[in-house]
Motif scaffolding. Sequence first.
Motif, mmCIF file in Angstrom:
data_model
loop_
_atom_site.group_PDB
_atom_site.id
_atom_site.type_symbol
_atom_site.label_atom_id
_atom_site.label_comp_id
_atom_site.label_asym_id
_atom_site.label_seq_id
_atom_site.Cartn_x
_atom_site.Cartn_y
_atom_site.Cartn_z
ATOM 1 N N PHE A 1 22.469 -4.433 18.070
ATOM 2 C CA PHE A 1 21.423 -3.423 17.921
ATOM 3 C C PHE A 1 20.341 -3.552 18.988
ATOM 4 O O PHE A 1 19.770 -2.551 19.421
ATOM 5 C CB PHE A 1 20.802 -3.479 16.533
ATOM 6 N N LEU A 2 20.039 -4.772 19.433
ATOM 7 C CA LEU A 2 19.033 -4.956 20.495
ATOM 8 C C LEU A 2 19.481 -4.323 21.806
ATOM 9 O O LEU A 2 18.684 -3.715 22.516
ATOM 10 C CB LEU A 2 18.755 -6.444 20.725
ATOM 11 N N LEU B 1 21.260 5.143 14.572
ATOM 12 C CA LEU B 1 22.252 5.743 13.666
ATOM 13 C C LEU B 1 22.320 4.976 12.356
ATOM 14 O O LEU B 1 22.410 5.562 11.281
ATOM 15 C CB LEU B 1 23.632 5.770 14.326
ATOM 16 N N ASN B 2 22.277 3.654 12.446
ATOM 17 C CA ASN B 2 22.340 2.815 11.260
ATOM 18 C C ASN B 2 21.148 3.068 10.345
ATOM 19 O O ASN B 2 21.281 3.190 9.137
ATOM 20 C CB ASN B 2 22.410 1.344 11.673
ATOM 21 N N SER B 3 19.930 3.137 10.935
ATOM 22 C CA SER B 3 18.744 3.372 10.092
ATOM 23 C C SER B 3 18.662 4.808 9.604
ATOM 24 O O SER B 3 18.218 5.051 8.501
ATOM 25 C CB SER B 3 17.438 3.049 10.791
ATOM 26 N N LYS B 4 19.101 5.757 10.431
ATOM 27 C CA LYS B 4 18.994 7.167 10.053
ATOM 28 C C LYS B 4 19.883 7.495 8.852
ATOM 29 O O LYS B 4 19.474 8.200 7.944
ATOM 30 C CB LYS B 4 19.367 8.050 11.246
ATOM 31 N N GLN C 1 24.686 2.167 3.346
ATOM 32 C CA GLN C 1 25.773 2.494 2.435
ATOM 33 C C GLN C 1 26.523 3.757 2.835
ATOM 34 O O GLN C 1 27.680 3.926 2.496
ATOM 35 C CB GLN C 1 25.247 2.656 1.005
ATOM 36 N N GLY C 2 25.865 4.655 3.564
ATOM 37 C CA GLY C 2 26.479 5.939 3.891
ATOM 38 C C GLY C 2 27.074 5.952 5.284
ATOM 39 O O GLY C 2 27.838 5.074 5.664
ATOM 40 N N GLU C 3 26.693 6.959 6.064
ATOM 41 C CA GLU C 3 27.255 7.153 7.387
ATOM 42 C C GLU C 3 26.670 6.200 8.440
ATOM 43 O O GLU C 3 26.941 6.339 9.609
ATOM 44 C CB GLU C 3 27.054 8.607 7.833
#
Length: 160
Positions: free
Chosen positions: A44-45, A53-56, A60-62
């Motif tokens: 991620f860095l 994308l992971n935070s948005k 658990q989802g996309e």
Amino acid sequence: TLVDKLKVSAPSHKVQDLPSRTPTINVVGVPNNIEKDELKEEIFLQNPTLRQLNSKFGEQGEGKFVILSINKLKNNDELSRAAISVSNTIRDFIANGCNDRIYLGNGTCKVYDTFHVKRCFKCQRFGHISEKCEKTVRVFDPQNIYDFSNTSRPEILSMM
């Protein structure tokens, strides 16, 4: 769609939708000095769009991004291969936006898809394993028909 065509052309057959599976990718070329619990943060860095994308989309989802394992490469003592379960959105971004490469360490690492294909060793068909196979293995001989459904492989080979 194909499912609709099958329902019309073969109404006596049951068409079942399989649950969707999240993709698993292999990242090859991970430096050995990165531990499993540090790898996600390192990726991620150096790849901020993956973090976004992971935070948005949420874990658990996309936005799923889970490090499954890290294994050393057989041909290189300094590098490893990481298996990572990701969402379809993240996999599409790595494939199309990053040309199947991610930044890690002092360079880039190649990303490959992982496929899990079940194949029965009893009937050689795909989609199930031999313990759940309903077929019987038979060898045709003009005088006899041998049923090998309850014998182990060495016994089969010795009788043939």
